[in-house]
Motif scaffolding. Structure first.
Motif, PDB file in Angstrom:
ATOM      1  N   PRO A 314     -59.661  30.140 -15.919  1.00 43.55           N
ATOM      2  CA  PRO A 314     -60.328  30.363 -14.639  1.00 43.55           C
ATOM      3  C   PRO A 314     -60.008  31.731 -14.038  1.00 43.55           C
ATOM      4  O   PRO A 314     -58.903  32.239 -14.184  1.00 43.55           O
ATOM      5  N   ILE A 315     -60.996  32.300 -13.357  1.00 43.77           N
ATOM      6  CA  ILE A 315     -60.794  33.494 -12.539  1.00 43.77           C
ATOM      7  C   ILE A 315     -60.728  33.035 -11.086  1.00 43.77           C
ATOM      8  O   ILE A 315     -61.674  32.440 -10.572  1.00 43.77           O
ATOM      9  N   GLY A 316     -59.623  33.346 -10.429  1.00 46.50           N
ATOM     10  CA  GLY A 316     -59.429  32.873  -9.059  1.00 46.50           C
ATOM     11  C   GLY A 316     -58.867  31.468  -9.054  1.00 46.50           C
ATOM     12  O   GLY A 316     -58.810  30.778 -10.078  1.00 46.50           O
ATOM     13  N   GLY A 317     -58.421  31.049  -7.894  1.00 43.45           N
ATOM     14  CA  GLY A 317     -57.954  29.680  -7.765  1.00 43.45           C
ATOM     15  C   GLY A 317     -56.503  29.488  -8.153  1.00 43.45           C
ATOM     16  O   GLY A 317     -55.872  30.367  -8.716  1.00 43.45           O
ATOM     17  N   ASP A 318     -55.976  28.315  -7.830  1.00 45.31           N
ATOM     18  CA  ASP A 318     -54.604  27.982  -8.167  1.00 45.31           C
ATOM     19  C   ASP A 318     -54.586  27.034  -9.351  1.00 45.31           C
ATOM     20  O   ASP A 318     -55.603  26.831 -10.025  1.00 45.31           O
ATOM     21  N   GLU A 319     -53.425  26.452  -9.608  1.00 47.87           N
ATOM     22  CA  GLU A 319     -53.284  25.602 -10.785  1.00 47.87           C
ATOM     23  C   GLU A 319     -54.111  24.322 -10.687  1.00 47.87           C
ATOM     24  O   GLU A 319     -54.329  23.638 -11.679  1.00 47.87           O
ATOM     25  N   ASN A 320     -54.552  23.964  -9.481  1.00 47.93           N
ATOM     26  CA  ASN A 320     -55.413  22.788  -9.310  1.00 47.93           C
ATOM     27  C   ASN A 320     -56.893  23.156  -9.287  1.00 47.93           C
ATOM     28  O   ASN A 320     -57.732  22.359  -8.896  1.00 47.93           O
ATOM     29  N   LEU A 321     -57.187  24.416  -9.645  1.00 46.22           N
ATOM     30  CA  LEU A 321     -58.559  24.927  -9.727  1.00 46.22           C
ATOM     31  C   LEU A 321     -59.235  25.068  -8.369  1.00 46.22           C
ATOM     32  O   LEU A 321     -60.462  25.133  -8.291  1.00 46.22           O
ATOM     33  N   ASN A 322     -58.459  25.120  -7.298  1.00 46.83           N
ATOM     34  CA  ASN A 322     -59.052  25.371  -5.984  1.00 46.83           C
ATOM     35  C   ASN A 322     -59.404  26.852  -5.855  1.00 46.83           C
ATOM     36  O   ASN A 322     -58.553  27.709  -6.047  1.00 46.83           O
ATOM     37  N   SER A 346     -53.415  33.930 -15.345  1.00 47.12           N
ATOM     38  CA  SER A 346     -53.885  32.558 -15.164  1.00 47.12           C
ATOM     39  C   SER A 346     -52.847  31.542 -15.632  1.00 47.12           C
ATOM     40  O   SER A 346     -52.251  31.681 -16.705  1.00 47.12           O
ATOM     41  N   ARG A 347     -52.626  30.518 -14.819  1.00 41.87           N
ATOM     42  CA  ARG A 347     -51.631  29.491 -15.124  1.00 41.87           C
ATOM     43  C   ARG A 347     -52.255  28.141 -15.482  1.00 41.87           C
ATOM     44  O   ARG A 347     -51.579  27.274 -16.044  1.00 41.87           O
ATOM     45  N   HIS A 348     -53.517  27.954 -15.135  1.00 46.00           N
ATOM     46  CA  HIS A 348     -54.105  26.623 -15.272  1.00 46.00           C
ATOM     47  C   HIS A 348     -54.156  26.185 -16.736  1.00 46.00           C
ATOM     48  O   HIS A 348     -54.706  26.870 -17.597  1.00 46.00           O
ATOM     49  N   GLY A 349     -53.580  25.022 -17.014  1.00 45.36           N
ATOM     50  CA  GLY A 349     -53.671  24.411 -18.332  1.00 45.36           C
ATOM     51  C   GLY A 349     -52.881  25.123 -19.407  1.00 45.36           C
ATOM     52  O   GLY A 349     -53.019  24.786 -20.588  1.00 45.36           O
ATOM     53  N   THR A 350     -52.063  26.100 -19.033  1.00 45.20           N
ATOM     54  CA  THR A 350     -51.291  26.847 -20.028  1.00 45.20           C
ATOM     55  C   THR A 350     -49.849  26.985 -19.547  1.00 45.20           C
ATOM     56  O   THR A 350     -49.536  26.770 -18.383  1.00 45.20           O
ATOM     57  N   SER A 351     -48.983  27.388 -20.457  1.00 45.26           N
ATOM     58  CA  SER A 351     -47.570  27.551 -20.136  1.00 45.26           C
ATOM     59  C   SER A 351     -47.238  29.022 -19.911  1.00 45.26           C
ATOM     60  O   SER A 351     -48.062  29.910 -20.163  1.00 45.26           O
ATOM     61  N   ASP A 352     -46.012  29.267 -19.452  1.00 47.37           N
ATOM     62  CA  ASP A 352     -45.545  30.640 -19.305  1.00 47.37           C
ATOM     63  C   ASP A 352     -45.560  31.359 -20.650  1.00 47.37           C
ATOM     64  O   ASP A 352     -45.798  32.565 -20.720  1.00 47.37           O
ATOM     65  N   TYR A 353     -45.313  30.615 -21.714  1.00 50.73           N
ATOM     66  CA  TYR A 353     -45.277  31.218 -23.041  1.00 50.73           C
ATOM     67  C   TYR A 353     -46.672  31.653 -23.482  1.00 50.73           C
ATOM     68  O   TYR A 353     -46.850  32.656 -24.170  1.00 50.73           O
ATOM     69  N   ARG A 355     -48.945  32.646 -21.358  1.00 48.82           N
ATOM     70  CA  ARG A 355     -49.199  33.860 -20.559  1.00 48.82           C
ATOM     71  C   ARG A 355     -48.513  35.062 -21.187  1.00 48.82           C
ATOM     72  O   ARG A 355     -49.063  36.155 -21.222  1.00 48.82           O
ATOM     73  N   MET A 356     -47.292  34.881 -21.699  1.00 43.22           N
ATOM     74  CA  MET A 356     -46.590  35.964 -22.383  1.00 43.22           C
ATOM     75  C   MET A 356     -47.422  36.477 -23.559  1.00 43.22           C
ATOM     76  O   MET A 356     -47.581  37.688 -23.750  1.00 43.22           O
ATOM     77  N   ALA A 357     -47.962  35.548 -24.341  1.00 44.92           N
ATOM     78  CA  ALA A 357     -48.756  35.929 -25.510  1.00 44.92           C
ATOM     79  C   ALA A 357     -50.012  36.685 -25.086  1.00 44.92           C
ATOM     80  O   ALA A 357     -50.413  37.666 -25.729  1.00 44.92           O
ATOM     81  N   ARG A 358     -50.672  36.234 -23.985  1.00 39.69           N
ATOM     82  CA  ARG A 358     -51.880  36.917 -23.532  1.00 39.69           C
ATOM     83  C   ARG A 358     -51.559  38.330 -23.032  1.00 39.69           C
ATOM     84  O   ARG A 358     -52.339  39.266 -23.247  1.00 39.69           O
ATOM     85  N   GLN A 359     -50.435  38.470 -22.358  1.00 41.64           N
ATOM     86  CA  GLN A 359     -50.056  39.792 -21.869  1.00 41.64           C
ATOM     87  C   GLN A 359     -49.763  40.745 -23.026  1.00 41.64           C
ATOM     88  O   GLN A 359     -50.138  41.923 -22.998  1.00 41.64           O
ATOM     89  N   ARG A 360     -49.096  40.251 -24.082  1.00 44.78           N
ATOM     90  CA  ARG A 360     -48.876  41.085 -25.278  1.00 44.78           C
ATOM     91  C   ARG A 360     -50.214  41.471 -25.904  1.00 44.78           C
ATOM     92  O   ARG A 360     -50.409  42.582 -26.364  1.00 44.78           O
ATOM     93  N   GLN A 361     -51.139  40.517 -25.920  1.00 42.62           N
ATOM     94  CA  GLN A 361     -52.454  40.764 -26.501  1.00 42.62           C
ATOM     95  C   GLN A 361     -53.173  41.881 -25.749  1.00 42.62           C
ATOM     96  O   GLN A 361     -53.787  42.766 -26.354  1.00 42.62           O
ATOM     97  N   LEU A 362     -53.092  41.851 -24.430  1.00 43.59           N
ATOM     98  CA  LEU A 362     -53.704  42.906 -23.625  1.00 43.59           C
ATOM     99  C   LEU A 362     -53.052  44.256 -23.873  1.00 43.59           C
ATOM    100  O   LEU A 362     -53.732  45.285 -23.971  1.00 43.59           O
ATOM    101  N   GLN A 363     -51.743  44.261 -23.962  1.00 40.61           N
ATOM    102  CA  GLN A 363     -51.037  45.512 -24.227  1.00 40.61           C
ATOM    103  C   GLN A 363     -51.495  46.122 -25.548  1.00 40.61           C
ATOM    104  O   GLN A 363     -51.748  47.330 -25.644  1.00 40.61           O
ATOM    105  N   ASP A 364     -51.605  45.300 -26.584  1.00 43.39           N
ATOM    106  CA  ASP A 364     -52.053  45.791 -27.888  1.00 43.39           C
ATOM    107  C   ASP A 364     -53.488  46.302 -27.818  1.00 43.39           C
ATOM    108  O   ASP A 364     -53.825  47.334 -28.417  1.00 43.39           O
ATOM    109  N   ALA A 365     -54.346  45.587 -27.097  1.00 46.05           N
ATOM    110  CA  ALA A 365     -55.752  45.990 -26.993  1.00 46.05           C
ATOM    111  C   ALA A 365     -55.881  47.332 -26.283  1.00 46.05           C
ATOM    112  O   ALA A 365     -56.703  48.181 -26.662  1.00 46.05           O
TER     113      ALA A 365
END
Length: 452
Positions: A314-322, A346-353, A355-365
């Protein structure tokens, strides 16, 4: 009669002769600025133009030769404030000289004496060349000035440090700041370890909920937390985990790091450096702090970033999708800075780990999009974003070396070591095992046996 005679003393009554003369002078001014004046005008001005042009050509040839033979020298030269200022002044001076020579050439041509049908073409050609060359020199001067300002703002003037055990270890912190958040705190923490000879890089990711965290004996925090930060719930903030160390040092322990500001750092960063040294067993020479808000600006200045998305976020909102305004869909996506920021946070439906992987992915891109053409064409925006997105203690004197080392790194696959479950237990970490894993990640891959 010399060849210069019809150029210097033409038959002004003959429009065809004056037209041919006009084209000759315009061509001479383009091919060798100053030659038109030597042939038909002020020879002293012409000699100045020719000498300046020949020196420019010589400088370009020397630059090319040095780049081919010893590129580190060139990278170092063009990442220093003094060199960039000199380059900027030379480009401005040559642009002014070109304008003077071109306008004087148009005066020497005496357009009113040429054929009526040719006047516009001769003038247009001269003006187009004038705008093209002076515009290029002017833009290069602006880029040099922007680079000088950005490099001076981002990088420190501190001393260089040698590699340790043949490696440079750089702490990379992702600062979780944004318009909806107060202050800045590390949201992602990793160490990029680079072989100083080959450029082979290993990215070591650490979870922010690591607890306890040991400090090396040389750290001022070791005396306060001899058994590790967070051991038996001991800390001075609400949550005792790795990324809380930044907040605690910044708010309550700043006096332990009195020299931090002098070295282009701050107490929170220095405390995190000590923590990551204790956790990985490495000596960390430098740090780079990336602010998430500036991260978005940097991506926009690069024209967006292409990322392969594995799951809907999700873009926007909190972990409850508000408050969700839209979704990032799976597949290859060309993201703006705003979208990429939500992809990383984004935190919804995913773990901190995750998010770590997505941030590494962005850095590489982002690194894949940083090429000379893209950087030069969009340099102003990149430089402006860079001063807000990056804080580091890497000295400016080391930039040439790291640029050259980075060119080697880009040719090799970057190894990843994520210290997350199930490999390690963040709430009960075995640091002997972690140190062993870190050292094992540096080993060269074993060649596959070849059979007959």
């Amino acid at each position: 009669m010399t060849i210069a005679s019809p150029l210097r003393h033409p038959d002004t009554a003959s429009a065809p002769t004056m037209t041919r003369r006009g084209w000759w002078l315009v061509a001479a001014n383009l091919l060798l600025p100053g030659s038109a004046q030597v042939l038909a005008g002020n020879r002293r001005l012409g000699r100045i133009g020719i000498v300046a042009t020949l020196l420019l050509w010589l400088l370009a040839i020397v630059t090319l030769v040095v780049y081919l033979i010893w590129p580190t020298v060139l990278y170092t030269l063009f990442t220093q404030t003094g060199s960039l200022l000199t380059l900027q002044l030379l480009l401005v001076a040559y642009a002014v000289l070109w304008v003077v020579l071109t306008l004087d050439t148009l005066r020497l041509i005496r357009l009113v004496k040429t054929s009526a049908s040719a006047r516009g073409w001769i003038a247009a050609f001269a003006v187009i060349m004038l705008v093209g060359i002076t515009g290029t020199a002017g833009y290069a001067s602006v880029v040099a000035g922007s680079a000088r300002g950005a490099l001076g703002d981002i990088f420190s003037a501190g001393p260089s440090q040698p590699p340790v055990a043949g490696r440079y270890n750089i702490m990379l912190l992702g600062g979780d700041a944004g318009p909806d958040r107060d202050g800045l705190r590390p949201d992602s923490m990793s160490v990029v370890s680079i072989d100083a000879s080959t450029g082979q890089a290993v990215t070591i990711g650490l979870p922010r909920d690591l607890d306890p965290v040991p400090f090396p004996a040389t750290s001022p925090l070791h005396a306060l937390y001899p058994d590790g930060y967070g051991y038996n719930g001991r800390c001075d903030v609400d949550v005792c985990q790795l990324n809380s160390i930044y907040t605690e040092a910044a708010l309550y322990k700043s006096d332990l790091f009195p020299a931090a500001k002098k070295h282009n750092s701050d107490p929170g960063i220095e405390a995190m450096r000590d923590a990551l040294e204790g956790a990985t067993g490495l000596t960390i020479q430098y740090y780079v702090l990336i602010d998430m808000q500036g991260f978005a600006d940097l991506i926009d200045s690069l024209g967006g970033v292409e990322v392969t998305v594995k799951e809907r976020l999700p873009i926007g909102g909190d972990e409850n999708l508000n408050g969700v305004v839209s979704w990032i869909k799976p597949g290859v996506q060309h993201m703006s800075g705003y979208t990429a920021q939500w992809y990383a946070r984004s935190r919804h439906g995913t773990s901190d780990y995750d998010r770590m992987a997505r941030q590494r992915q962005l850095q590489d891109a982002i690194l894949k999009q940083v090429n000379p053409v893209n950087v030069v064409s969009k340099f102003q925006g990149i430089a402006n974003a860079g001063t807000q997105v990056v804080k580091t203690d890497i000295p400016q004197s080391m930039l040439g070396y790291f640029v050259d080392l980075g060119m080697k790194t880009r040719k090799l696959p970057v190894k990843q070591l994520e210290l997350v479950p199930p490999l390690i237990a963040p709430d009960d970490p075995d640091y002997t095992q972690i140190h062993r894993l870190v050292q094992a990640s540096f080993a060269a891959p074993t060649p596959k046996p070849t059979g007959k």
